[in-house]
Design an enzyme around this catalytic site. Structure first.
Site, short mmCIF file in Angstrom:
data_model
loop_
_atom_site.label_atom_id
_atom_site.label_comp_id
_atom_site.label_asym_id
_atom_site.label_seq_id
_atom_site.Cartn_x
_atom_site.Cartn_y
_atom_site.Cartn_z
N ASP A 251 0.86 -1.18 0.00
CA ASP A 251 0.00 0.00 0.00
C ASP A 251 0.90 1.23 0.00
O ASP A 251 1.52 1.56 1.00
CB ASP A 251 -0.89 -0.03 1.25
CG ASP A 251 -1.77 1.20 1.38
OD1 ASP A 251 -1.73 2.07 0.48
OD2 ASP A 251 -2.50 1.29 2.38
N ASP B 239 -11.16 -2.53 3.25
CA ASP B 239 -11.43 -1.39 2.37
C ASP B 239 -10.50 -1.39 1.16
O ASP B 239 -10.69 -0.59 0.23
CB ASP B 239 -11.34 -0.06 3.13
CG ASP B 239 -10.05 0.10 3.92
OD1 ASP B 239 -9.33 -0.89 4.14
OD2 ASP B 239 -9.77 1.24 4.34
#
Length: 256
Positions: A148, A245
């Site tokens: 990420d 998410d």
């Protein structure tokens, strides 16, 4: 070889949403997690080992915060947990593994959304990582960087480019950094294979029914150094099942 990266936003939460079934179905050789938010005992689980994985972790000093992990069926030659005594280690953001055919660096880049101070931390992290990664562009053995990154690189990577010009994660300085990083000798594996694809995102806020309406950002990446020793076969974003998410990014690569 199949490698998956996923910000699980709490590994216990992802497990409750079907993570083990997803791993069984995909059967990756390696899976890299970011934001595990759990102690080693909750990550180094018998369920993972029963599927054939060894587990490596980098845990944040602050309980329930950040954290990275790598599940691997392939035995690495070496594992580096964090770097030095800085944010790579104290916030559990880095695992670096060397395999016979490649290096693998699983990273959880800081977010700057909570304010100016964390944005400064993010820029410091970006500069430090750039300096650490650049020497690998000169090596014959490729380096895969995944995780990420908390930056959407181009307008194709975000649902509302115009409205997010001043949002952390899409600031001009952050986007310029990604361009500089790629220019230094790295490839965005997804864009190599899907140069024109839009509306294919890996993260959606939990607010405003963003996922239902596909108002997302592509902020989870596989980068790789340029080399003749591999062939990228596919890179895809797995929209189902919904494990957090973020969505898992799945890369298939062949080493020659």
């Amino acid at each position: 070889m199949k490698i998956i990266t996923l910000n699980c936003n709490g590994i216990r939460s992802s497990l409750s949403k079907g993570l083990l079934d997803f791993i069984r179905q995909e059967n990756p050789d390696i899976i890299c997690f970011q934001e595990t938010k759990a102690p080693v005992s909750e990550i180094d689980r018998s369920e993972f080992r029963s599927l054939g994985y060894d587990v490596h972790t980098c845990i944040a000093e602050k309980p329930g915060y950040s954290g990275t992990a790598v599940l691997t069926k392939l035995k690495p030659k070496s594992v580096v947990v964090g770097f030095g005594e800085g944010i790579y280690r104290s916030e559990g953001r880095s695992l670096f593994l060397e395999y016979p055919d490649f290096f693998l660096w699983n990273l959880y880049f800081p977010s700057g959304t909570s304010g100016e101070e964390r944005q400064k931390v993010k820029y410091t992290f970006l500069d430090s990582f750039f300096d650490l990664a650049k020497p690998y562009t000169k090596k014959k053995k490729p380096l895969i960087v995944c995780g990420d990154v908390n930056i959407a690189h181009t307008e194709m990577d975000i649902h509302n480019a115009k409205g997010n010009q001043k949002s952390s994660g899409f600031l001009p300085e952050e986007r310029a950094w990604v361009s500089k990083f790629l220019d230094s000798g790295f490839l965005d594996c997804y864009r190599v294979l899907q140069p024109e694809t839009r509306d294919d995102y890996s993260w959606w806020t939990y607010r405003f029914q963003a996922r239902k309406n596909n108002k997302g950002w592509r902020i989870d990446y596989f980068f790789i150094t340029k080399s003749s020793l591999y062939k990228l076969e596919s890179v895809s974003i797995a929209k189902e099942p919904i494990l957090s998410d973020h969505a898992p990014v799945v890369m298939k690569i062949q080493f020659t």
